[in-house]
Scaffold this active site. Structure first.
Site, PDB file in Angstrom:
ATOM      1  N   GLY A  96       0.830  -1.203   0.000  1.00 12.83           N
ATOM      2  CA  GLY A  96       0.000   0.000   0.000  1.00 12.83           C
ATOM      3  C   GLY A  96       0.858   1.243   0.000  1.00 12.83           C
ATOM      4  N   ASN A 105      -5.844  20.340  -3.509  1.00 13.11           N
ATOM      5  CA  ASN A 105      -4.625  20.077  -4.299  1.00 13.11           C
ATOM      6  C   ASN A 105      -4.480  18.611  -4.686  1.00 13.11           C
ATOM      7  OD1 ASN A 105      -3.789  22.776  -4.022  1.00 13.11           O
ATOM      8  ND2 ASN A 105      -3.025  22.312  -1.967  1.00 13.11           N
ATOM      9  N   TYR A 159      -6.487   7.925  -0.231  1.00 12.53           N
ATOM     10  CA  TYR A 159      -6.137   6.769   0.620  1.00 12.53           C
ATOM     11  C   TYR A 159      -7.375   6.209   1.329  1.00 12.53           C
ATOM     12  CZ  TYR A 159      -3.479   4.117   4.142  1.00 12.53           C
ATOM     13  OH  TYR A 159      -2.955   3.134   4.951  1.00 12.53           O
TER      14      TYR A 159
HETATM   15  P1  NAI Z   1       5.557   0.699   4.292  1.00 12.87           P
HETATM   16  O1  NAI Z   1       5.599   1.861   3.365  1.00 12.87           O
HETATM   17  O2  NAI Z   1       6.545   0.620   5.401  1.00 12.87           O
HETATM   18  O3  NAI Z   1       5.639  -0.664   3.436  1.00 12.87           O
HETATM   19  C1  NAI Z   1       4.861  -0.869   2.300  1.00 12.87           C
HETATM   20  C2  NAI Z   1       5.546  -1.868   1.386  1.00 12.87           C
HETATM   21  O4  NAI Z   1       4.721  -2.031   0.227  1.00 12.87           O
HETATM   22  C3  NAI Z   1       6.921  -1.375   0.910  1.00 12.87           C
HETATM   23  O5  NAI Z   1       7.881  -2.403   1.051  1.00 12.87           O
HETATM   24  C4  NAI Z   1       6.666  -1.020  -0.540  1.00 12.87           C
HETATM   25  O6  NAI Z   1       7.817  -1.176  -1.384  1.00 12.87           O
HETATM   26  C5  NAI Z   1       5.557  -2.003  -0.919  1.00 12.87           C
HETATM   27  N1  NAI Z   1       4.839  -1.561  -2.114  1.00 12.87           N
HETATM   28  C6  NAI Z   1       4.409  -0.310  -2.424  1.00 12.87           C
HETATM   29  N2  NAI Z   1       3.883  -0.277  -3.650  1.00 12.87           N
HETATM   30  C7  NAI Z   1       3.970  -1.540  -4.146  1.00 12.87           C
HETATM   31  C8  NAI Z   1       3.604  -2.140  -5.384  1.00 12.87           C
HETATM   32  N3  NAI Z   1       3.067  -1.421  -6.375  1.00 12.87           N
HETATM   33  N4  NAI Z   1       3.845  -3.462  -5.564  1.00 12.87           N
HETATM   34  C9  NAI Z   1       4.418  -4.192  -4.566  1.00 12.87           C
HETATM   35  N5  NAI Z   1       4.785  -3.679  -3.389  1.00 12.87           N
HETATM   36  C10 NAI Z   1       4.565  -2.360  -3.173  1.00 12.87           C
HETATM   37  O7  NAI Z   1       4.061   0.665   4.839  1.00 12.87           O
HETATM   38  P2  NAI Z   1       3.397  -0.090   6.100  1.00 12.87           P
HETATM   39  O8  NAI Z   1       3.173   0.912   7.149  1.00 12.87           O
HETATM   40  O9  NAI Z   1       4.122  -1.342   6.417  1.00 12.87           O
HETATM   41  O10 NAI Z   1       1.972  -0.438   5.472  1.00 12.87           O
HETATM   42  C11 NAI Z   1       1.584  -1.727   5.015  1.00 12.87           C
HETATM   43  C12 NAI Z   1       0.093  -1.718   4.731  1.00 12.87           C
HETATM   44  O11 NAI Z   1      -0.613  -1.384   5.922  1.00 12.87           O
HETATM   45  C13 NAI Z   1      -0.334  -0.703   3.675  1.00 12.87           C
HETATM   46  O12 NAI Z   1      -1.370  -1.231   2.889  1.00 12.87           O
HETATM   47  C14 NAI Z   1      -0.845   0.454   4.517  1.00 12.87           C
HETATM   48  O13 NAI Z   1      -1.755   1.250   3.807  1.00 12.87           O
HETATM   49  C15 NAI Z   1      -1.490  -0.305   5.646  1.00 12.87           C
HETATM   50  N6  NAI Z   1      -1.688   0.486   6.872  1.00 12.87           N
HETATM   51  C16 NAI Z   1      -0.617   0.994   7.557  1.00 12.87           C
HETATM   52  C17 NAI Z   1      -0.828   1.706   8.724  1.00 12.87           C
HETATM   53  C18 NAI Z   1       0.294   2.269   9.532  1.00 12.87           C
HETATM   54  O14 NAI Z   1      -0.002   2.977  10.508  1.00 12.87           O
HETATM   55  N7  NAI Z   1       1.547   2.016   9.210  1.00 12.87           N
HETATM   56  C19 NAI Z   1      -2.185   1.941   9.231  1.00 12.87           C
HETATM   57  C20 NAI Z   1      -3.214   1.342   8.441  1.00 12.87           C
HETATM   58  C21 NAI Z   1      -2.963   0.640   7.315  1.00 12.87           C
END
Ligand code: NAI
Length: 251
Positions: A96, A105, A159
């Protein structure tokens, strides 16, 4: 009747895919599913390179460079899984991105990229796997939504809409997948300490802290253990649900 306990390795012999597994929540999900006995195919964008290899090594799994928003992502994944493992039991749509801007914007580029990675990809990956008969009966789909998809968030119309869409997807898919013996559920994390949230201003981050019953900030493992619960075959009667992993103070 109550099955004999296989609590140590409930996913023994299962094959799981985790998208966005190079870091953050996805890396911990890969770790927890591997701990539970699954072989984990760790998928992330090709640019994740080293970090992806590290996760895959750590969990004794496979590093699978894959941009989930590429048009052929689903068929690539299905082909790999069928060829190497004869299919997949669990897919966790965790990849994500955020591209925040206040609504005035919010340009089309930000809108489209977020919808494409966060909402279209979880749908098209599962579609491709089902079409190619690569998702085995008894399996589970787990989508990572967000509390922002339930409560909304300033600067995050793209988002929030994508994450609300994921919840709609789970609702729409559950009766279809049920016919194939597959569950689909979502987790909706609140504030979890990762590189994604490290970009948020400190004051806002503080508000998201103290979220667990232990009065700590949300940790990646809190989300990963919830995903593991849905992936566990013992949860096979639980489908079409959304579980908030956000402590108190949100919805
Ligand atoms: P992060 O940014 O640390 O990790 C996300 C990973 O997804 C990265 O390794 C990135 O390279 C990969 N990614 C991005 N675009 C991609 C694509 N097109 N194809 C394959 N991989 C791709 O983010 P985090 O915090 O670990 O988030 C993981 C999930 O949890 C996401 O879906 C985020 O929206 C969701 N989330 C996170 C929260 C938070 O507080 N960190 C809260 C609620 C949901």
């Amino acid at each position: 009747s109550v099955a004999p306990s296989n609590w140590d390795k409930p996913l023994d012999g299962k094959v799981a895919v985790v998208t966005g597994a190079a870091r953050g929540i996805g890396a911990t999900i890969a770790e927890v599913l591997a701990r539970d006995g699954a072989h984990v195919i760790c998928a992330d964008i090709p640019a994740a390179g080293e970090a992806l290899a590290e996760t895959a090594n750590k969990v004794n799994g496979t590093a699978f460079p894959l941009d989930v928003s590429a048009p052929d992502a689903g068929s690539k994944l299905a082909e790999h899984a069928l060829e190497r493992h004869g299919g997949i039991d669990i897919i966790v749509n965790n990849a994500g991105i955020t591209r925040d801007k206040l609504l005035a914007n919010m340009d089309e580029g930000r809108w489209n990229s977020v919808i494409s990675v966060n909402l279209v990809a979880p749908q098209s990956l599962v579609n491709a796997l089902v079409e190619k008969d690569a998702l085995r009966s008894g399996g589970a789909v787990v989508d990572v939504s967000s509390i922002a998809g339930i409560a909304g968030n300033r600067g995050q119309t793209n988002y929030g809409a994508s994450k609300a869409g994921v919840i709609g997807l789970v609702d729409a898919y559950s009766p279809i997948l049920k016919k194939k013996g597959i569950t689909i559920n979502a987790v909706a994390p609140g504030f979890i300490e990762t590189k994604m949230t490290a970009a948020i201003p400190l004051a806002t981050r503080e508000a998201g802290r103290l979220m667990s019953s232990l009065q700590q900030g949300g940790q990646t493992v809190d989300v990963a253990e919830t995903v593991a619960y849905f992936a566990n075959p013992a949860s096979n009667a639980i489908t079409g649900n959304v579980v908030r992993v956000c402590g108190q103070g949100f919805l």
